[in-house]
Every structure is written in C-alpha cells, then in structure tokens.
Write a protein that holds these residues in place. Structure first.
Motif, mmCIF file in Angstrom:
data_model
loop_
_atom_site.group_PDB
_atom_site.id
_atom_site.type_symbol
_atom_site.label_atom_id
_atom_site.label_comp_id
_atom_site.label_asym_id
_atom_site.label_seq_id
_atom_site.Cartn_x
_atom_site.Cartn_y
_atom_site.Cartn_z
ATOM 1 N N THR A 3 0.832 -1.216 0.000
ATOM 2 C CA THR A 3 0.000 0.000 0.000
ATOM 3 C C THR A 3 0.866 1.266 0.000
ATOM 4 O O THR A 3 0.602 2.203 -0.760
ATOM 5 N N TYR A 28 -1.067 9.527 4.968
ATOM 6 C CA TYR A 28 -2.293 8.857 5.424
ATOM 7 C C TYR A 28 -3.528 9.594 4.888
ATOM 8 O O TYR A 28 -4.534 9.010 4.541
ATOM 9 N N GLN A 29 -3.387 10.957 4.780
ATOM 10 C CA GLN A 29 -4.493 11.771 4.252
ATOM 11 C C GLN A 29 -4.703 11.451 2.766
ATOM 12 O O GLN A 29 -5.833 11.308 2.295
ATOM 13 N N GLN A 31 -3.988 8.671 1.368
ATOM 14 C CA GLN A 31 -4.567 7.327 1.280
ATOM 15 C C GLN A 31 -6.091 7.397 1.421
ATOM 16 O O GLN A 31 -6.825 6.760 0.658
ATOM 17 N N SER A 32 -6.572 8.228 2.346
ATOM 18 C CA SER A 32 -8.026 8.277 2.498
ATOM 19 C C SER A 32 -8.655 9.008 1.301
ATOM 20 O O SER A 32 -9.763 8.696 0.884
ATOM 21 N N ARG A 33 -7.899 9.939 0.698
ATOM 22 C CA ARG A 33 -8.424 10.584 -0.517
ATOM 23 C C ARG A 33 -8.460 9.604 -1.692
ATOM 24 O O ARG A 33 -9.359 9.654 -2.529
ATOM 25 N N GLU A 35 -9.102 6.545 -1.412
ATOM 26 C CA GLU A 35 -10.302 5.718 -1.203
ATOM 27 C C GLU A 35 -11.531 6.420 -1.802
ATOM 28 O O GLU A 35 -12.388 5.789 -2.400
ATOM 29 N N GLU A 36 -11.555 7.740 -1.663
ATOM 30 C CA GLU A 36 -12.648 8.519 -2.298
ATOM 31 C C GLU A 36 -12.596 8.376 -3.814
ATOM 32 O O GLU A 36 -13.620 8.265 -4.481
ATOM 33 N N LYS A 39 -13.929 5.102 -4.868
ATOM 34 C CA LYS A 39 -15.397 5.090 -4.790
ATOM 35 C C LYS A 39 -15.997 5.807 -6.012
ATOM 36 O O LYS A 39 -16.897 5.292 -6.675
#
Ligand SMILES: C[S@@+](CC[C@H](N)C(=O)[O-])C[C@H]1O[C@@H](n2cnc3c(N)ncnc32)[C@H](O)[C@@H]1O
Length: 273
Positions: A3, A28-29, A31-33, A35-36, A39
């Motif tokens: 990852t 980490y930020q 990574q969460s973006r 994920e968006e 989606k």
C-alpha cells in the motif's frame, strides 16, 4: 505491491500534475483521498486503481484524482482584516482605472468554490455607488479543479457556507434563498468569468491585471515551482499592480519583482514600475 508504494506512486503523480507536495506525515491523508477516488470511479481496491493509472485504463480519470487531491478550503471575506485594507486599495485602483479610461481587472488564481471572487465583487459593489468607473470591472477566476469550478459557476451555497463570513445585510443584498441554499445574485455573478488553469502551465489569459489574488495555494508548492508561478504572475500584472497572498504567506526569497506595502496592517505586494 505494498500500500505505501502505491500511495507514494500517486503522491509523485500529484506532484507532477499539480505541484502539490504530500509530505510523509500527510500520506495517510492521501490514502483516504485515494479511497474517495476509488469510490468515485467504482474501482474495487488500491492495487486496481494503481494498475488502471499505470496502464492508462479509460476507467481511470485523472481529473477525478486532481479534484479529490486538492484542498479547496475557503470562505467569504477570509481574513477580514485584509478585506478592510482591500477597501482602500480598491478605491485607489478605481480612481486610477477611471483616470486612464480602463476597465478594472482582477484575477483570483485559485478561486476554489467562488467565495473569494464573490467577496471581491461585494466589496466593489459596496464602494462603487460613490465612485465613477465608466468601463466597469471584471474578475477572472481560475482553478485546477473542475469540480470546484462547476460549483463556483453555480454560485449556490449552504447555510453553513454563508454563515462563514457573510453578515445578514450582505446576505439579503447579494443572495437569494433557493430551498435550503443561497444563490449569489447576477449583479455579482455577471462580473465573474471562470476557467480551468493549472498554475504550473503557461497562463492562457494574456491580459494585464490590476490585482492578482494568489491566496493559500503556493503553500503546497516546492520553492522552485513557487518561483516559476510568481514569475508568470508578475508578467500578468500591470506595473504597480497588486499581488495579494494568503495570511502568513510571503515573497521572501521567491521574487524580486515586487515591493512590499503594508496597508492598515495587511501586507500587499506591488509589481515594481
Ligand atoms: C485552499 S484553496 C484556496 C482558495 C482561496 N484562494 C482562499 O484563499 O480562500 C486552494 C485552491 O488552489 C487550487 N489549486 C491547487 N493547486 C493548483 C494548481 N496547480 N493550479 C491551480 N489551482 C490549484 C485548489 O484546487 C484549491 O481550490
């Protein structure tokens, strides 16, 4: 593939496309973006997103990554003290444009969802009744994110967004209620033109501006990119034209094309004549 390697790959891609640097502690930020992004593109997992990006799979839309990777934080009359000083600067600019028979031209180079240029338009509408500006004014608004440009063009804001910076009088005078939201009136929106522009690329607009707002966008860039952007901005200003940065941003070590002017406690930069 791990990852972290995938996140690093996207971090490099974003830096190449936008100049935006994701430092190690912000990955980490990112990574969460991502994920968006997955989606939004209906991609099942990070390795598939990576493969799509690597192989130029049409399922991968770079613009979606750009839209999600950018921080679009903004508000009406952000940094109120600066806007109080701007009243004085704008009054001076109105007088000099009228004297020269010119239109007053302003450029918001990272206009996000439109609160910044709309605040400038409200400021000018507040000053102009007592002044003459025969050729009027125009605010050119650009951003790299198509998502925020579309929102800005729509000029429709939530209750929370209007509460951030607007008082009741401004709301009543310049906005009208549409369902739960507030739409900026055409008195303001007709003065604004929106276009996509990446600050890392040559500027398409060849006009000379009286003022350029470049607020809270250079902070994400490396020093060399900041210098390149500022050199292009300098060329786009008339001699003596104003550059306004975000609170806490400065030109120290970045450009010699400007002189600093402190007006009522706010810092402005003027292009040397
Ligand atoms: C934090 S917002 C600032 C908005 C507004 N200027 C303010 O100060 O309230 C930064 C904006 O810069 C845009 N941006 C980031 N990189 C850019 C680039 N390379 N070219 C053009 N716009 C960019 C983002 O999309 C985002 O809307």
């Amino acid at each position: 593939m791990q990852t972290t390697e995938i996140v690093n790959f996207f971090s490099k891609l974003i830096e190449k496309e936008l100049g935006i640097l994701y430092e190690d502690h912000n990955l980490y930020q990112l990574q969460s973006r991502l994920e968006e992004v997955m989606k939004a593109l209906s991609v099942p997992d990070l390795p598939s997103l990576y493969k799509d990006a690597q192989t130029n799979n049409p399922r991968f839309k770079k613009q979606i990554l750009i839209d999600i990777a950018t921080n679009n934080e903004t508000s009406f009359f952000r940094d109120p003290r600066v806007f109080r000083s701007l009243e004085r600067v704008m009054t001076e600019l109105i007088a000099s444009c009228e004297k020269n028979g010119e239109k007053l031209k302003i450029w918001s180079v990272a206009s996000s969802t439109g609160q910044e240029p709309l605040s400038i338009a409200m400021l000018l509408e507040g000053i102009l009744p007592g002044k003459v500006l025969s050729k009027g004014y125009q605010i050119y608004c650009t951003d790299i994110s198509e998502r925020v440009i579309e929102r800005a063009k729509n000029a429709l804001y939530s209750e929370l967004e209007v509460q951030r910076g607007l008082n009741d009088q401004q709301l009543a005078k310049y906005f009208r209620k549409e369902g739960e939201k507030w739409r900026a009136q055409s008195l303001l929106t007709t003065k604004l033109t929106y276009e996509k522009q990446n600050l890392l690329e040559e500027f398409r607009n060849r006009e000379s501006f009286n003022m350029i707002l470049c607020r809270n966008v250079l902070i994400y860039q490396k020093i060399e990119k900041k210098k390149e952007i500022l050199s292009r901005i300098s060329k786009a200003l008339v001699p003596g034209g104003y550059l306004l940065l975000g609170a806490g941003e400065s030109l120290i070590g970045l450009s010699n094309d400007f002189e600093q002017e402190v007006i009522d406690g706010a810092v402005f930069y003027r292009k040397k004549r």
